[in-house]
Enzyme design. Structure first.
Site, mmCIF file in Angstrom:
data_model
loop_
_atom_site.group_PDB
_atom_site.id
_atom_site.type_symbol
_atom_site.label_atom_id
_atom_site.label_comp_id
_atom_site.label_asym_id
_atom_site.label_seq_id
_atom_site.Cartn_x
_atom_site.Cartn_y
_atom_site.Cartn_z
ATOM 1 N N GLU A 217 0.827 -1.211 0.000
ATOM 2 C CA GLU A 217 0.000 0.000 0.000
ATOM 3 C C GLU A 217 0.862 1.262 0.000
ATOM 4 O OE1 GLU A 217 -3.993 -1.366 2.205
ATOM 5 O OE2 GLU A 217 -2.497 -0.548 3.538
ATOM 6 N N GLU B 293 -5.467 -7.872 -2.445
ATOM 7 C CA GLU B 293 -6.131 -8.068 -1.152
ATOM 8 C C GLU B 293 -7.583 -7.695 -1.331
ATOM 9 O OE1 GLU B 293 -4.779 -6.056 2.412
ATOM 10 O OE2 GLU B 293 -2.700 -6.504 1.919
HETATM 11 C C1 GAL Z 1 -4.973 -3.537 4.123
HETATM 12 C C2 GAL Z 1 -3.512 -3.831 4.457
HETATM 13 C C3 GAL Z 1 -3.419 -5.081 5.308
HETATM 14 C C4 GAL Z 1 -4.383 -5.002 6.464
HETATM 15 C C5 GAL Z 1 -5.780 -4.680 5.965
HETATM 16 C C6 GAL Z 1 -6.818 -4.491 7.031
HETATM 17 O O1 GAL Z 1 -5.190 -2.336 3.564
HETATM 18 O O2 GAL Z 1 -2.753 -4.006 3.298
HETATM 19 O O3 GAL Z 1 -2.114 -5.227 5.745
HETATM 20 O O4 GAL Z 1 -3.953 -4.029 7.332
HETATM 21 O O5 GAL Z 1 -5.763 -3.498 5.272
HETATM 22 O O6 GAL Z 1 -7.021 -5.634 7.728
#
Ligand code: GAL
Length: 958
Positions: free
Chosen positions: A140, A241
């Site tokens: 990110e 993700e």
């Molecule tokens: C994403 C991040 C993850 C985790 C998730 C929330 O944006 O890449 O590492 O923090 O949010 O659970």
């Protein structure tokens, strides 16, 4: 397609259990796992990167290979992931350099870690026969303060530096990015720092687990085809993700409500929306969450990182979402036409559907197959909607259903209807019922499993020239000739229907029945082995709780699996057709023929009676864990807070630096001692304390309790004025003791350095003194960055006396300690007690029994009683691992799953508790139970215990 689930090895610190989780993910129909490496856990001590024991990536890779799971490695350096400082080690935070900038001091700090871990990942790449197919640098990295035209040249240099280190370590598999802005950042061809595969990151259901039925609408993606075409048309559309659960913090609600927010219906509606965009790499975060044991979490998370994921923290498969995802992932696995179909922007009310229905087609492009993804136009709608659809097929445009009635979306639902779908040479002209899987049986036999919701009407069509349909099982079915086709109509009930059309065997099951079906890939020769491949032969069985794997040896089918009730196993399809034998978990089964010409067998389930001790009734040993309050206590070995400067962005408010991180204390509790000489005029002490969201503290003057801050779910710092109750005699020496619960560092937005916000004392004022009259000393965990517990890592223990001495380890020197129970006696005033006891477990082989330590009947604050304070905090240690942090006044967690291997299911266990009473009334625990969540007759590999070094005198401990 890569269909993967996120799973962090460091959140399940028993390497022998990794295979179990991989197999459960694989049996869900996924072929991959994405994982982070937490730099802060493996290089807590600068220059010393731990890569063995519970930190062993090699063992993780071996388990993935054994299960046949491809891996996406995400080593950071920054990972976020609700970990303390997002994975940046404490020693890096105190440097004079912006985290994730191209400042050489920060860059240099990453080198040792990235090269060590990079080399380990390098060896495990698919090019060497290993499981790693992709590597993600950073995470990110999509914003920077003041940079409107992201990325700036600075951002590019940093990203490039991280990538270069991975390349230098020999990484040759493609690099992928996780862009939370969905702005095309770092997409191939975008300049310095660009990766090979662009990926989006998205959490549309957000985090309000307290209102699990409310689906937020402001982040729901409607047009990712367009985003993909605009940002990275040349790479497979990747979602690096996507929300698979949600999380909660101190004072929030329990994780189960996060499972309700992102439930099976969400997986049905929101994930299918992603398929409608033609996603080719889909990673669900989290698929197994695990535990924030040993202080590894960031400030706002509690011990559980269950995340409401498909697989529970106990490694359990009892959430419907697991089954729903199994239906979806298996469908995509056997639908190669999906990979080449062209996704068209969805139009509400198109294809003959009413305006309340959104239809997004994926149209054949090189194949004849079309996919029509249907949902409510208002995706969160709870309505029951009826629709017809005009689909394009090889027999012309057809309005389905053809035999009258309509299709339906009952409540939150979404469906994928197919046309001209290839079943290995047999064409399914269309189906309104959804496909779970299809497989090649012996010869030209094909088995197809279709499912629908109970009460729905479905239809599918095949060519008439195939032959006449015959009903083998069930009644709710009829068929009609329409032109050159047979149209088969199915009224979905709870009973299964089976129909044969020539050598096509069609199983029609309601959705919950489909949940019991498992599709297993047969192993192939090296180098594919157990990894997924389109060339794999499949076995379809109806089982129960879990089927892990299958192999065929001389027409004998060997299945490995788990049951939680007496279960009928029915073999639906194998490549050899008739079997000569069925073996379940190594045992030859007595089989009987089924109506459909297959075999079935019954696996009996007779759970054992387990001998689980009542923890409340054991003999507990006790010592005071705050001996620092005694006048005789000598703190000469303590660190003096004598630094005059800090590199922290927060300016010092005190004459000397009191930030714990600047003295190397980054975890657990902190204990400060402020020495001063009285002038007789002291009436109060004012404090500004920082400990992270949910933190608390308690303050004493010598052995007099002055007060506590019990914490809230939102305050990360607090100022407080505490009255000094007695007049001190001028010239006498005194000590202010402050115990602070340090909740882990925050995460950050790139470039803000928010993660550096210091914990400890930010400011103080002793009335009628100048600040420099107080000389502070500090301790955190023994050794700070040179932490002592190399097996359990740098964050596992805090500043409390018992922790510094290592008494939380197995076999502490407690023969002379007082016998006292945390339940029956407890503490009668504010302070910290340390309690320990032992017990044995001896569970039979072949049973996986997830156990949790559950706190019950906590004292409710009856102020007429001693030991009845409301505000108290506990840490739970199991064989030396801190596996639970309980805050009575905040909650919400009361049940702490402890994996086998941390808890010895066949042997001796040491359990220890720190009980920190924050009220003058003291504190007492209601009780502790050791509770099994389920008794599973399992083919899991029984884990060897994680390393559990026992107590030895700690040199230099104070
Ligand atoms: C994403 C991040 C993850 C985790 C998730 C929330 O944006 O890449 O590492 O923090 O949010 O659970």
């Amino acid at each position: 397609m890569i269909f993967s689930g996120e799973f962090h090895p460091f959140r399940l610190p028993v390497p022998d259990l990794w295979l179990d989780v991989f197999q459960k993910i694989k049996s869900m129909g996924f072929n991959g796992v994405s994982f982070y490496v937490d730099w802060g856990l493996v290089e807590g001590n600068p220059g010393h990167v731990s890569t063995d024991g519970i930190w062993s990536l090699e063992e993780f890779f071996d388990a993935a290979t054994q299960a046949g799971i491809y891996l996406i490695a995400r080593p950071g350096p920054y990972i976020n992931a609700e970990t303390s400082a997002g994975g940046i080690p404490g020693w890096v935070l105190r440097k004079n350099a912006t985290i994730r900038s191209d400042d050489p001091e920060y860059l240099n700090a990453t080198v040792n870690y990235l090269s060590t871990v990079g080399r380990i990942i390098e060896k495990a790449q698919i090019t060497h026969g290993g499981p790693v197919i992709l590597v993600q640098p950073e995470n990110e990295f999509s914003t920077w303060p003041g940079v409107t035209d992201f990325p700036s040249s600075m951002n590019r240099r940093y990203m490039d530096f991280v990538e270069q280190q991975l390349l230098d370590a020999g990484i040759t598999v493609p690099l992928i990015v996780n862009d939370n802005e969905a702005m095309g950042y770092w997409a191939p061809g975008s300049g310095l720092g660009a990766v090979d595969i662009y990926g989006i990151d998205s959490y549309p259901l957000r985090y309000d687990c307290a209102h699990p039925t409310v689906w937020p609408t402001y982040r729901f993606p409607f047009d990712w085809q367009v985003v993909h075409e605009r940002e990275s048309p040349e790479t497979p559309f990747a979602i690096a993700e996507f929300q698979g659960g949600s999380g909660e913090g101190w004072g929030g609600v329990a994780e189960e409500m996060c499972a309700d927010l992102v439930n099976a219906e969400a997986a049905r509606v929101v994930y299918k929306n992603n398929y409608s965009f033609g996603v080719k790499l889909f990673n669900i975060y989290m698929t197994y969450g695990g535990t924030n044991w040993g202080n590894l979490g960031y400030q706002a998370g509690y011990t559980s990182y269950d995340y409401g994921a498909a697989i529970t923290e106990e490694r359990g498969l009892w959430r419907e979402k697991y089954s729903e995802q199994k239906l979806e992932a298996n469908f995509l696995k056997v639908s190669p036409a999906y990979l080449t179909a062209t996704s068209k922007l969805g139009v509400n009310g198109s294809y003959g559907a009413p305006a309340s229905i959104a239809v997004t087609p994926l149209l054949g492009n090189g194949t004849q197959t079309n996919f029509y993804v249907v949902r409510h136009a208002d995706f969160s709608s709870l309505a029951n909607a009826q629709y017809n659809l005009i689909v394009s097929t090889s027999v012309g445009n057809v309005s389905i259903p053809q035999l009258g009635g309509s299709l339906s979306l009952n409540g939150r639902d979404s469906k994928i209807h197919v046309t001209d779908y290839d079943l290995g040479g047999i064409n399914l002209i269309y189906s309104t019922a959804e496909i779970f899987t299809w497989a090649r049986g012996s010869g030209s036999t094909r088995v197809l499993v279709l499912y629908g919701g109970v009460g729905e009407t479905h239809e599918f069509a095949v060519a008439r020239h195939l032959g006449n349909p015959t009903i083998i099982e069930g009644e709710d079915i009829s068929f009609h000739e329409k032109g050159s086709t047979w149209v088969i109509r199915w009224q979905v009930g709870r009973n299964r229907c089976v129909i044969h059309v020539s050598n096509l065997e069609i199983y029609l099951v309601w959705r919950n029945e489909a949940y019991n079906y498992w599709v297993l890939e047969l192993p192939s020769s090296h180098p594919i082995g157990n990894f997924s491949s389109p060339s794999k032969e499949l076995v379809v069985v109806k089982g129960g709780y879990l089927i892990r794997s299958a192999k065929l040896v001389d027409k004998h089918l060997w299945l490995s699996g788990d049951v939680n009730s007496t279960t009928e196993i029915e073999v639906i399809s194998t490549p050899v057709g008739q079997l000569d034998g069925l073996i379940f978990n190594g045992q030859q089964m007595k089989t009987s023929p089924t109506k459909t010409g297959k075999v079935s067998a019954v696996v009996e389930y007779h759970p054992p009676t387990l001998d689980i001790p009542a923890l409340n009734d054991l003999q507990w040993k006790y010592i005071d864990s705050l001996p620092e309050l005694k006048s005789s206590y000598n703190d000469s070995a303590w660190q003096s807070c004598d630094k005059l400067v800090s590199h922290n962005p927060r300016k010092l408010d005190t004459p000397t630096n009191l930030y714990a991180m600047d003295y190397g204390f980054h975890t657990g509790s902190l204990l400060y001692r402020g020495h001063f000489s009285a002038n007789g005029l002291e009436s109060y002490i004012w404090l500004n304390i920082s400990g992270g969201t949910g933190f608390g503290h308690s303050v004493w003057l010598d052995d007099t309790f002055l007060g506590s801050w019990p914490g809230t779910g939102s305050d990360a710092t607090i100022t407080q004025n505490l009255t000094i109750p007695t007049t001190l005699s001028s010239g006498t020496q005194h000590v202010i003791s402050i115990l602070i619960d340090n909740m882990g560092q925050d995460e950050e937005a790139p470039g803000t350095d928010a993660i550096k916000f210091p914990h400890g004392i930010l400011g103080y004022q002793l009335s009628n003194h100048v600040q420099s009259d107080v000389a502070w000393k500090l301790t955190g965990n023994l050794g700070g960055e040179q932490y002592r517990d190399l097996a359990r890592g740098p964050l596992n223990e805090g500043a409390m006396y018992a922790e510094r001495q290592g008494y939380h380890y197995p076999n502490p020197p407690n023969s002379h300690w007082e016998v006292s129970s945390p339940f029956k006696t407890g503490l009668s005033k504010a302070g910290v007690g340390f309690y320990t006891t032992t017990f044995r477990l001896d569970f039979p082989d072949g049973w996986d029994v997830p156990l949790s330590v559950v706190l019950n009947n906590s004292t409710a604050g009856d102020s007429t009683q001693k030991n009845s304070g409301i505000n108290y905090r506990c840490q739970l240690y199991i064989n030396g691992y801190q596996y639970g942090k309980y805050i009575n006044n905040l909650g919400p967690q009361k049940s702490y799953p402890i994996p086998e291997g941390i808890l010895n299911h066949n042997g001796l266990n040491y359990i220890a508790l720190t009980l920190w009473a924050q009220d003058p009334l003291g504190a007492r625990l209601g009780g502790l139970d050791l509770a099994p969540s389920m008794l599973i007759r399992s083919d899991y590999a029984k884990p060897r215990p994680a390393p559990q070094p026992t107590w030895e005198p700690r040199l230099g401990a104070y």
